[in-house]
Write an enzyme that holds these catalytic residues in place. Structure first.
Site, short mmCIF file in Angstrom:
data_model
loop_
_atom_site.label_atom_id
_atom_site.label_comp_id
_atom_site.label_asym_id
_atom_site.label_seq_id
_atom_site.Cartn_x
_atom_site.Cartn_y
_atom_site.Cartn_z
N ASP A 155 1.03 -1.03 -0.03
CA ASP A 155 0.02 -0.19 0.05
C ASP A 155 0.90 1.25 -0.07
O ASP A 155 1.86 1.37 0.99
CB ASP A 155 -0.73 0.08 1.20
CG ASP A 155 -1.85 1.13 1.52
OD1 ASP A 155 -3.07 0.92 0.79
OD2 ASP A 155 -1.58 2.10 1.73
N ASP A 193 -2.33 10.09 -9.75
CA ASP A 193 -2.56 9.04 -11.27
C ASP A 193 -1.03 8.94 -11.56
O ASP A 193 -0.82 7.65 -12.17
CB ASP A 193 -3.31 9.85 -12.19
CG ASP A 193 -4.99 9.74 -11.99
OD1 ASP A 193 -5.09 9.11 -10.86
OD2 ASP A 193 -5.59 10.35 -12.36
N GLU A 242 -5.02 2.63 -3.81
CA GLU A 242 -3.35 2.74 -3.86
C GLU A 242 -2.84 1.57 -3.38
O GLU A 242 -1.84 1.46 -2.92
CB GLU A 242 -2.83 3.83 -2.95
CG GLU A 242 -3.12 3.84 -1.54
CD GLU A 242 -4.37 4.38 -0.96
OE1 GLU A 242 -4.65 4.85 -0.01
OE2 GLU A 242 -5.41 4.79 -1.96
N ASN A 295 -2.51 13.43 -3.30
CA ASN A 295 -3.71 13.88 -3.99
C ASN A 295 -3.87 15.22 -3.52
O ASN A 295 -4.71 16.05 -4.24
CB ASN A 295 -4.63 12.80 -3.85
CG ASN A 295 -4.64 11.78 -4.73
OD1 ASN A 295 -4.21 11.82 -5.94
ND2 ASN A 295 -4.95 10.42 -4.30
#
Length: 300
Positions: free
Chosen positions: A164, A181, A207, A172
Site C-alpha cells: 500500500d 495518477d 493505492e 492527492n
C-alpha cells in the site's frame, strides 16, 4: 448465350453446379441408351436393361460424389466452429472457391476472427486496470484459483505480497489527482518491469496492490518485496522529491486451498505491522498477528 459467361456462372454458383450435376445424372441412362442403339449394338431387351442399369448406377455414384465434393467445405466449416467453441481454436479456412460455399466460409471465418479479437479485447478490459496496466481484482481471483490448483498438484508454495502506498492521500490533497495518477502509473510500470514471467501483479484498490508469486517461499517473497520497496524509493514523479514515493508491504505464504480473501486478510495484517512500525518496510505474517492486533485499522 456466351459460352464463357455460362462457364463463369457455373463456376461461381453452387446451385448451378448442383442443378447441372443432377441433370446429367438423371439423363445419363437415356443418353447412353440412345448412343448404344445408334451404334448398332444388339437391341435385345436384356442388353438394353443392363446398359440402363449400369448407366443409372454410374450416374448415381457420380451425382452423389459430386454433391459430396460441393458441400464438403460446409462440414469442415462446422467442425472448425465446434472446435472454436470447445477450445477457442481460431476458425481459418483457405477456400479459393467463389461459389456460395466459398463466400460463406470466408465470411464465417472473417466474422469469427473479428469476434475472437473482440472477445479477447473485452476480456482484457474486464481484467485490466486501465490506469496502471496491471490486472484488477477479478484477474487476481482467477489467477489464485489456477495457482492454488497447481500448487496442490505439484506440492509447490504460493506467496502473496500486498503493498500500500504510504500517505498517498496527502499526494492527492497537496499536488492534485493528476500527480496521484502519475504516481500510480509509475508504480504500475515498476511492477510490470520487475514481474517474473510466472508472477502476477494487480491493483486491487485505490493505492493498494497485490503480487501473486507462484512457486515462491515466504523468505524469497520477503526479498522480492524488499527489492520493490527500494525500487519505489528511487522512483521520481515530478514535482515529488526522490524518496517521497514509498510503500509498506505484507508478505504471506498461503496454505493449500486458501481463497483470495483469506490470503489478502493475512497479508493485510502483515502490512498493518509495517504501517505501525513506521511505514516503508516489509513484514511477514505470523499467527500472533490475528490474535494481538486489530484487523484492518491501518494508518495509511
Amino acid at each position: 448465350m456466351n459460352p464463357k459467361l455460362l462457364l463463369g456462372t457455373i463456376r461461381n454458383s453452387l446451385m448451378a453446379r448442383i442443378f447441372g450435376m443432377c441433370f446429367i445424372a438423371i439423363h445419363l441412362p437415356l443418353v447412353v441408351a440412345i448412343l448404344y442403339l445408334a451404334s448398332g449394338f444388339a437391341s435385345h431387351p436384356v442388353s438394353i436393361v443392363t446398359v440402363l442399369l449400369v448407366a443409372t448406377l454410374v450416374g448415381t455414384v457420380a451425382c452423389l460424389s459430386g454433391l459430396w465434393w460441393f458441400i464438403r467445405p460446409l462440414k469442415v466449416l462446422v467442425g472448425a466452429i465446434e472446435r472454436y467453441h470447445v477450445d477457442g481454436t481460431p476458425v481459418r479456412l483457405a477456400l479459393r472457391r467463389n461459389d456460395e460455399v466459398g463466400v460463406l466460409a470466408r465470411s464465417v471465418s472473417s466474422t469469427m476472427s473479428e469476434l475472437d479479437g473482440l472477445t479477447k479485447k473485452l476480456r482484457h478490459q474486464a481484467t485490466t486496470d486501465t490506469l496502471t496496466g496491471l490486472g484488477n481484482r477479478r484477474s487476481l481471483t482467477e489467477r489464485v484459483a489456477s495457482e492454488q490448483a497447481r500448487a496442490a498438484r505439484e506440492g509447490v508454495p504460493v506467496t502473496v505480497v500486498l503493498f500500500d502506498l504510504d500517505r498517498f492521500k496527502e499526494i492527492n490533497d497537496n499536488y492534485g489527482h493528476d500527480v496521484g495518477d502519475s504516481v500510480l502509473m509509475a508504480i504500475g510500470e515498476v511492477v510490470r518491469d520487475n514481474l517474473r514471467r510466472y508472477d502476477a501483479g494487480a491493483r486491487i484498490g485505490g493505492e493498494e496492490f497485490c503480487l501473486m508469486l507462484p512457486r515462491t517461499r515466504e523468505s524469497d517473497g520477503l526479498a522480492i518485496a524488499d527489492r520493490y520497496r527500494k525500487q519505489f524509493e528511487r522512483t521520481i514523479v515530478p514535482p515529488l522529491m526522490k524518496g517521497r514515493i514509498t510503500a509498506s508491504f505484507g508478505v504471506y505464504e498461503a496454505a493449500p486451498g486458501e481463497s483470495l480473501q483469506q490470503m489478502l486478510r493475512c497479508a493485510d495484517e502483515a502490512l498493518y505491522r509495517s504501517k505501525q512500525a513506521g511505514r516503508n518496510r516489509v513484514s511477514r505474517y505470523t499467527s500472533a498477528n490475528r490474535q494481538g492486533e486489530p484487523p484492518h485499522l491501518n494508518p495509511r
